[in-house]
Scaffold this motif. Structure first.
Motif, PDB file in Angstrom:
ATOM      1  N   ILE A  26      42.827  24.981  12.373  1.00 15.56           N
ATOM      2  CA  ILE A  26      44.045  25.592  11.837  1.00 15.56           C
ATOM      3  C   ILE A  26      45.027  25.957  12.947  1.00 15.56           C
ATOM      4  CG2 ILE A  26      44.938  27.575  10.542  1.00 15.56           C
ATOM      5  CD1 ILE A  26      42.281  27.602   9.010  1.00 15.56           C
ATOM      6  N   SER A  27      44.505  26.461  14.077  1.00 10.05           N
ATOM      7  CA  SER A  27      45.382  26.991  15.131  1.00 10.05           C
ATOM      8  C   SER A  27      46.385  25.965  15.665  1.00 10.05           C
ATOM      9  CB  SER A  27      44.530  27.558  16.267  1.00 10.05           C
ATOM     10  OG  SER A  27      45.338  28.155  17.252  1.00 10.05           O
ATOM     11  N   PRO A  28      45.967  24.768  16.094  1.00 15.66           N
ATOM     12  CA  PRO A  28      46.968  23.820  16.606  1.00 15.66           C
ATOM     13  C   PRO A  28      47.942  23.345  15.542  1.00 15.66           C
ATOM     14  CG  PRO A  28      44.798  22.787  16.491  1.00 15.66           C
ATOM     15  CD  PRO A  28      44.595  24.242  16.243  1.00 15.66           C
ATOM     16  N   ILE A  29      47.485  23.271  14.287  1.00 14.83           N
ATOM     17  CA  ILE A  29      48.397  22.884  13.208  1.00 14.83           C
ATOM     18  C   ILE A  29      49.501  23.922  13.048  1.00 14.83           C
ATOM     19  CG2 ILE A  29      48.558  22.504  10.713  1.00 14.83           C
ATOM     20  CD1 ILE A  29      45.737  21.362  10.808  1.00 14.83           C
ATOM     21  N   ALA A  30      49.133  25.192  13.240  1.00 17.51           N
ATOM     22  CA  ALA A  30      50.114  26.263  13.067  1.00 17.51           C
ATOM     23  C   ALA A  30      50.979  26.471  14.297  1.00 17.51           C
ATOM     24  CB  ALA A  30      49.377  27.566  12.720  1.00 17.51           C
ATOM     25  N   PHE A  31      50.367  26.441  15.484  1.00 14.30           N
ATOM     26  CA  PHE A  31      51.078  26.896  16.678  1.00 14.30           C
ATOM     27  C   PHE A  31      51.685  25.776  17.520  1.00 14.30           C
ATOM     28  CE2 PHE A  31      47.955  30.444  16.037  1.00 14.30           C
ATOM     29  CZ  PHE A  31      48.898  31.384  15.629  1.00 14.30           C
ATOM     30  N   SER A  32      51.117  24.575  17.494  1.00 17.23           N
ATOM     31  CA  SER A  32      51.684  23.492  18.302  1.00 17.23           C
ATOM     32  C   SER A  32      53.107  23.121  17.882  1.00 17.23           C
ATOM     33  CB  SER A  32      50.779  22.256  18.253  1.00 17.23           C
ATOM     34  OG  SER A  32      49.565  22.505  18.929  1.00 17.23           O
ATOM     35  N   PRO A  33      53.400  22.936  16.578  1.00 13.96           N
ATOM     36  CA  PRO A  33      54.791  22.664  16.192  1.00 13.96           C
ATOM     37  C   PRO A  33      55.725  23.809  16.546  1.00 13.96           C
ATOM     38  CG  PRO A  33      53.283  22.102  14.409  1.00 13.96           C
ATOM     39  CD  PRO A  33      52.485  22.851  15.409  1.00 13.96           C
ATOM     40  N   LEU A  34      55.203  25.046  16.426  1.00 11.94           N
ATOM     41  CA  LEU A  34      56.025  26.217  16.755  1.00 11.94           C
ATOM     42  C   LEU A  34      56.372  26.226  18.242  1.00 11.94           C
ATOM     43  CD1 LEU A  34      57.040  28.520  14.932  1.00 11.94           C
ATOM     44  CD2 LEU A  34      55.122  29.906  15.773  1.00 11.94           C
TER      45      LEU A  34
END
Length: 445
Positions: free
Chosen positions: A382-390
């Motif tokens: 979940i973390s890279p899906i949420a934070f990488s685009p951000l």
């Protein structure tokens, strides 16, 4: 602390060598990725997205593999299961040790993604189970702290070596050390002895009765081998112990924040302050030295006095503060100051693992640690899906407002949720103590 057994000493040396090899390439991999994908640039959205994609795929794989590896180690031994991920670790290191061209980088990317689905976290998970097999419940928190301290020491030594090596030499040395770690494991590390007679398994339906040896043997032969813990096993663990379920929530949000920080911070520092391999290494050495001193000196003293629950909350509080400070960094020296917070935030992980280890019997340490690692792996998805685009958005020219560290602030809020949950954890008697008490109460007229 009492003198360490030979098995634990060899385990610590094995973990040191393995982590030395894996950690020493971390300061260099950002520059290698940027050079392969966006040569000559300090900001590269495709590198951030590709790294996030890799972390999500690896997290999805480890979500399945961690409980499986942990449960298999309960049946076939920690040493046998430790060998596989340590061998797989050698492959991607060897690829970049040979060449770092664009084509070889993509070969490395695929190999790293596939092998990390087995390797990511499994070595540490099995090491924790090995310690739980060989250390009494009252000393586990401090011993887990020593294990984390050994990892931090390897982190310091590895990143310090990287500071003075060229990029090509860094990956070549890492490959050699990873091979030495496997050889040392196979030659010196004894397999742990799991004493299943100390208490009945938490998830088993077996009753504590006295049987003759023939009946026991036949029952063991007829019992089907179960390798992959079912969803019902995990739910049973969560329902049986409130403390276990609270620790699982802490593990999820803490790992959600940690993965988001590590995925974003290096690209943020490169884009914001033009950091390179050497500055990354300096930053990691400061963080690693602070963490090593804390885990090897402070934690063995504080854990018996304050308890794992309080140390867990202290660690998570400083983790939040560190992430917020990274996010608002206004000068190049601020990340170095934030790195010093490692002296406190490193308390969190070993304390959480120690709390979990006390909620299950000796024959289920691998399963319990594997389930927690599986929950952490879900956070890895979940973390890279949420934070990488951000991160990519706020480091680009298309950001809605000028706040390059906005994604790190969001990561800090995830850590804050873990901190709030940790404050609610209350010390519970170890599983073995509860069972002794229940047994005594059962015999009363």
């Amino acid at each position: 602390m009492e003198k360490l057994s030979a098995g634990l000493s060899h385990l610590f040396m094995t973990i040191f060598l393995h982590n030395f090899a894996t950690f020493m390439v971390i300061p260099a991999i950002t520059d290698v990725t940027m050079s392969a994908l966006c040569p000559g640039r300090d900001e590269c959205s495709i590198a951030i997205y590709l790294t996030g994609f890799q972390q999500a795929i690896v997290g999805l794989g480890t979500l399945v593999m961690m409980p499986l590896v942990g449960n298999l180690s309960d049946k076939f031994g920690r040493k046998a299961l430790l060998t596989l991920p340590m061998i797989f670790t050698i492959i991607p290191l060897g690829i970049l040790g040979y060449s770092r061209s664009k084509s070889f980088f993509y070969v490395y990317f695929v190999a790293k993604t596939l092998t990390a689905m087995v390797c990511e976290g499994s070595v540490h998970c099995l090491a924790l189970a090995y310690v739980a097999d060989n250390v009494a419940e009252g000393r586990r928190a401090s011993t887990f702290g020593v294990l984390s301290g050994i990892s931090s020491c390897a982190f310091v030594c590895g990143t310090l070596f990287t500071r003075f090596l060229s990029t090509s030499t860094t990956f070549q040395v890492a490959t050699v050390v990873a091979v030495v770690a496997v050889i040392y494991l196979r030659v010196f590390l004894p397999d742990s002895n799991i004493d299943k007679n100390l208490s009945a398994p938490l998830l088993s339906d077996e009753k504590i009765t006295i049987k003759d040896s023939a009946e026991t043997s036949s029952a063991e032969i007829l019992q089907p081998a179960k390798t992959l813990p079912s969803l019902s096993d995990l739910i049973s663990l969560l329902k049986t112990s409130t403390t276990f379920s609270q620790a699982a929530i802490v593990a999820f949000f803490s790992n959600l924040a940690d993965v988001g920080l590590h995925a974003s911070m290096l690209y943020f520092l490169k884009a914001r302050f033009h950091f390179n391999k050497n500055q990354f290494a300096d930053l990691m050495v400061i963080s690693g030295v602070a963490g090593t001193v804390s885990q090897l000196v402070l934690m063995p003293l504080l854990a018996p006095a304050l308890g794992e629950e309080r140390l867990l909350s202290i660690g998570l509080l400083f983790s939040c503060a560190q992430m917020f400070l990274y996010g608002i960094a206004w000068s190049f020296w601020v990340p170095y100051a934030a790195a010093m917070f490692s002296i406190f935030y490193v308390f969190a992980h070993p304390c959480m693992r120690s709390i979990v280890s006390k909620q299950v019997g000796p024959s289920e340490q691998g399963k319990a640690q594997g389930c927690i690692s599986g929950i952490c792996s879900l956070a890895n998805v979940i973390s890279p899906i949420a934070f990488s685009p951000l991160t990519a958005l706020f480091l680009s020219e298309k950001a809605p407002f000028n706040f390059p560290g906005f994604s790190l602030i969001c990561v800090g809020f995830a850590a804050m949720i873990a901190f709030i949950q940790s404050v609610m954890i209350r010390a519970a008697p170890p599983l073995s103590s509860r069972r002794v008490s229940e047994s005594c109460n059962h015999t009363e007229p």
